[in-house]
Write a protein that holds these residues in place. Sequence first.
Motif, short mmCIF file in Angstrom:
data_model
loop_
_atom_site.label_atom_id
_atom_site.label_comp_id
_atom_site.label_asym_id
_atom_site.label_seq_id
_atom_site.Cartn_x
_atom_site.Cartn_y
_atom_site.Cartn_z
N LEU A 425 38.03 37.26 96.97
CA LEU A 425 39.06 37.95 96.20
C LEU A 425 38.62 39.37 95.89
O LEU A 425 37.49 39.59 95.42
CB LEU A 425 39.35 37.20 94.90
N ASP A 426 39.51 40.35 96.14
CA ASP A 426 39.17 41.74 95.86
C ASP A 426 39.47 42.07 94.39
O ASP A 426 39.78 41.17 93.60
CB ASP A 426 39.92 42.69 96.79
N ASN A 428 41.98 43.32 93.07
CA ASN A 428 43.36 43.00 92.70
C ASN A 428 43.64 41.50 92.74
O ASN A 428 44.78 41.08 92.55
CB ASN A 428 44.34 43.73 93.63
N LYS A 430 43.38 39.63 95.40
CA LYS A 430 43.92 39.20 96.69
C LYS A 430 42.78 38.75 97.60
O LYS A 430 41.74 39.41 97.68
CB LYS A 430 44.68 40.36 97.35
N PRO A 431 42.95 37.63 98.31
CA PRO A 431 41.88 37.14 99.19
C PRO A 431 41.72 38.01 100.44
O PRO A 431 42.71 38.37 101.08
CB PRO A 431 42.34 35.73 99.55
N GLN A 432 40.47 38.37 100.74
CA GLN A 432 40.15 39.16 101.92
C GLN A 432 39.17 38.37 102.79
O GLN A 432 38.17 37.84 102.31
CB GLN A 432 39.53 40.50 101.52
#
Length: 469
Positions: A425-426, A428, A430-432
């Motif tokens: 997770l970054d 924000n 969101k998964p990267q």
Amino acid sequence: MNDAPKDILDKYHQLQTSYYQLEDDKLALENQLKQIKQRRKLIFIFLTILSLTSGGYFWYTELTSYVLSFWEIQKTEEAVPEDIIIVKQQTIQNKLPLTGKIEPLAQMEVLSPLEGMVQEKYFQYGELTKKGKVLLVIDTTKEKVKYRTAHAAYLKLEKKVNELKNWQNSPEVASAKRNLTIGKYGLQTTQRKLAEIRRLLKKGIVAASELEELEEGYRTQKLNYQSIQEQLEIVLKEGSAENLRIVELNKKNAKFKMEEMKTRIKNSQVVSPIDGVVLLPINVKENEPTEIQHGSFVKQDQVLFMIANLQGFTIKSKVDEIDILKLKTGQKVSITGDAFKDITLEGTIKHISSQADTKDMQEGMPSSFAVTIAVSKLTKEQKKRLLLGMSTNMEVLLSEKNNALVVPFEAITIDEEEQAWVMKLDANGKPQKTKVKLGTTTIETIEILEGVQVGDKLFPEPSPTEDNT
């Protein structure tokens, strides 16, 4: 994961597939949970309004506290969802499991001091014994006969030594000298007769044949005299320093043999050399235990029994050729057992065989090597609980790494190109997709060497169903 064995990777992929299948059920449950949470919020709002309109201070205080607690719970649930995996630091230990059976720390063979029949037996195999306790008594009849024979031989040699020390005055030397004197006197007498016969022969008084006969007798006497001289030399030589030394050595040997017989008779009472347990001896030829009973006939130097030292114990195990090079003498070993689950002992590797088990080689099995683990000391309570032959479970600590970054298996995905990656997770949330380098694998976790840091939040790869939605 590249360093993980293939069978572990296969099991991991199976678990990953099962995880995807469970994701559908999880989504459905999450939707139901959201509906329940919305209902709970409506109820709390209603109660709050009710407390304000009623003006009850007590209800207001209690409900306010409850609402605040609920709000904190909601914030915590939103901050760390249940399916988020946080990268943590922990110690990783790589251990090698082994099994074996308890054996004595050391075994001492007790040999029969003499040949004979067992007259008395004062022990039972498998029982504890103390140092110095009489365990067997062996008949000494034959040994006493041998002792008397050895004693007689010793006395004869002792007499011979005394004779040689005074050999010049011995009867043998005196007789030889006397014979020499007699021979010399006879020879001188014959010489005088020869002189007289020769004088008479010149005057014609005696015949020539009488002279010839006397000369023949003189030659014979002369040879006898030489023989007597040689005999005297032989007799004198018998009392030489060299012969005296030889006889003295034989006397010492006879005395040693006599004392040996005496010691055997004295040791006919076989005692325990140490504290321990009396065990059956193993017949080397038949590879079977041989039990000594009252009336058994035993040979000299025959193994009567074994005394096992139970101050500690050893455990013999087998390690296959793949893992044997990971071990070395002195490594620590953790020891437990089904029969003593509440006891954990620490041992060390005492010996590693440098040759594979020949039995495995003959049967076409993979090569294995014998390893001996030793536990040098036991408490009194442990001695009571741990018995010879009990099975053990052991773990050898091969390596240990502190502050390793570890995650559960479900956080790792391996693609078709054998590349490992995680969904991180970054900032924000969101998964990267992030590539990682894997390290040591344990039963439940796997180490990440590169790609993540402590505290990073990981999310498992979305299931195929979630992608479609």
